[in-house]
Design an enzyme around this catalytic site. Structure first.
Site, PDB file in Angstrom:
ATOM      1  CE  LYS A 225      -4.580  -1.867   1.235  1.00 46.81           C
ATOM      2  NZ  LYS A 225      -5.893  -2.168   1.764  1.00 46.81           N
ATOM      3  NE  ARG A 265      -7.665  -8.103   0.349  1.00 48.83           N
ATOM      4  CZ  ARG A 265      -6.908  -7.514  -0.873  1.00 48.83           C
ATOM      5  NH1 ARG A 265      -6.257  -6.349  -0.320  1.00 48.83           N
ATOM      6  NH2 ARG A 265      -7.295  -7.632  -2.148  1.00 48.83           N
TER       7      ARG A 265
HETATM    8  N1  PMM Z   1      -7.601  -3.864   0.813  1.00 45.69           N
HETATM    9  C1  PMM Z   1      -7.896  -3.893  -0.859  1.00 45.69           C
HETATM   10  C2  PMM Z   1      -8.900  -4.365  -1.472  1.00 45.69           C
HETATM   11  N2  PMM Z   1      -9.108  -5.773  -0.376  1.00 45.69           N
HETATM   12  N3  PMM Z   1      -9.637  -6.180   1.841  1.00 45.69           N
HETATM   13  C3  PMM Z   1      -9.207  -6.192   3.199  1.00 45.69           C
HETATM   14  N4  PMM Z   1     -10.316  -6.586   3.817  1.00 45.69           N
HETATM   15  N5  PMM Z   1      -8.947  -5.180   3.374  1.00 45.69           N
HETATM   16  C4  PMM Z   1      -7.842  -4.091   2.669  1.00 45.69           C
HETATM   17  O1  PMM Z   1      -7.351  -3.411   3.310  1.00 45.69           O
HETATM   18  C5  PMM Z   1      -8.509  -4.400   1.217  1.00 45.69           C
HETATM   19  C6  PMM Z   1      -9.310  -5.493   0.990  1.00 45.69           C
HETATM   20  C7  PMM Z   1      -6.830  -2.633  -1.711  1.00 45.69           C
HETATM   21  O2  PMM Z   1      -5.902  -3.424  -2.130  1.00 45.69           O
HETATM   22  P1  PMM Z   1      -5.308  -4.476  -3.619  1.00 45.69           P
HETATM   23  O3  PMM Z   1      -6.113  -3.765  -4.636  1.00 45.69           O
HETATM   24  O4  PMM Z   1      -3.860  -4.816  -3.804  1.00 45.69           O
HETATM   25  O5  PMM Z   1      -6.721  -5.720  -3.336  1.00 45.69           O
END
Ligand code: PMM
Length: 287
Positions: A225, A265
């Site tokens: 991030k 995650r």
């Molecule tokens: N961040 C993203 C997508 N899904 N889900 C949860 N639970 N928490 C998060 O912080 C989160 C998420 C954005 O990141 P990506 O586009 O790299 O998947």
């Protein structure tokens, strides 16, 4: 000291004796860190299985980018992206989570084999979400969220980021329970980068214990991030590209695991899988 009980996960999923690792499968042409790489369903399934082979305990399948400024995809397109990938990964034995803000997508993904619904809006984006998850009886991730990605950066305004995020997560938890979701199935997530600047994200990571005091398992999603780009920026202030933030992500994983997070995650699983095992070994040596 973190106790193993404090890390207990939501009812409805296996219990691990360490922080779990959730690998990310973005079936999108435009996610901020890996957009387009796994847009083809066959590649997405292969990628999910590779993540499991690298040590992912769960894989999180999403069809809608939530990067800052992102526009929404329509429901039919999201279903088309997500459901076949969930079905194949579940059939191959992977433990699948679905990353969606739509109740209809959650419902169909669960019918296709998903075992967890991860809603970045915590049920706020779609009034059909909480009833769908309550009826499906699966665990639910309530993330801290203040509005759609198109203009979320305008909502990164806090007098006390920790106090406000704790209060808003508590409301999200209460809303989900009032809507019929078993509290024992709810996971909370501070939503790093969602209506938050780098300082807000770092403050929340410095206070994971206070977030855990909400009494629910915690998911921490720091992977690649912006705040990591800010921390790693060189003298010219330029952040490294998202794909060069995996070592920093693994550092956050080790800290989150040590602070009792239920799961992290991440896009790159291998280093985080090692990090949680090292954190577990240190914890066991100190018990
Ligand atoms: N961040 C993203 C997508 N899904 N889900 C949860 N639970 N928490 C998060 O912080 C989160 C998420 C954005 O990141 P990506 O586009 O790299 O998947």
């Amino acid at each position: 000291m973190v106790t193993l009980q404090a890390r207990s996960g939501p009812v409805g999923l296996p219990e691990w004796d360490r922080c779990a690792v959730m690998g990310v499968v973005n079936v999108t042409p435009d996610s901020f860190s890996d957009g387009g790489r796994w847009f083809d369903p066959e590649l997405a399934v292969k990628h999910g299985l590779d993540l499991v082979a690298q040590g992912a305990d769960l894989v999180d399948v999403g069809g809608e980018s939530t990067r800052p400024g992102a526009k929404r995809v329509d429901e039919a397109e999201e279903l088309r992206r997500v459901v076949p990938v969930v079905r194949e990964l579940a059939a191959a034995g992977a433990l699948v989570s679905v990353d969606t803000m739509r109740g209809s997508v959650a419902e169909q993904a669960v019918a296709a084999g998903a075992r967890l619904v991860n809603d970045v809006s915590g049920g706020l984006a779609d009034p059909a979400m909480v009833p769908a998850v309550a009826a499906a009886g699966v665990p639910f991730v309530v993330m801290h969220w203040r509005g759609q990605s198109i203009d979320m950066n305008n909502r990164a305004v806090y007098a006390d980021v920790l106090g406000e995020v704790v209060a808003e997560l508590r409301s999200g938890l209460e809303r989900a329970v009032a809507g019929g979701i078993d509290p024992a199935r709810i996971v909370l997530d501070p939503g790093l980068g969602f209506a938050k600047d780098a300082g807000h994200d770092l403050t929340l990571l410095a206070h994971l214990r206070e977030l855990r005091a909400l009494g629910r398992p915690l998911l921490v999603a720091a992977s690649r991030k912006r705040f990591l780009g800010r921390v790693l920026a060189g003298d010219d202030g330029a952040p490294p590209p998202a794909r060069e933030r995996d070592a920093a992500t693994a550092a956050v994983t080790a800290i989150a695991a040590r602070e009792g997070a239920w799961a992290v995650r991440v896009h790159e699983v291998h280093a985080s899988a090692d990090a949680v095992r090292v954190a577990r070994a240190i914890e066991a040596a100190g018990a």
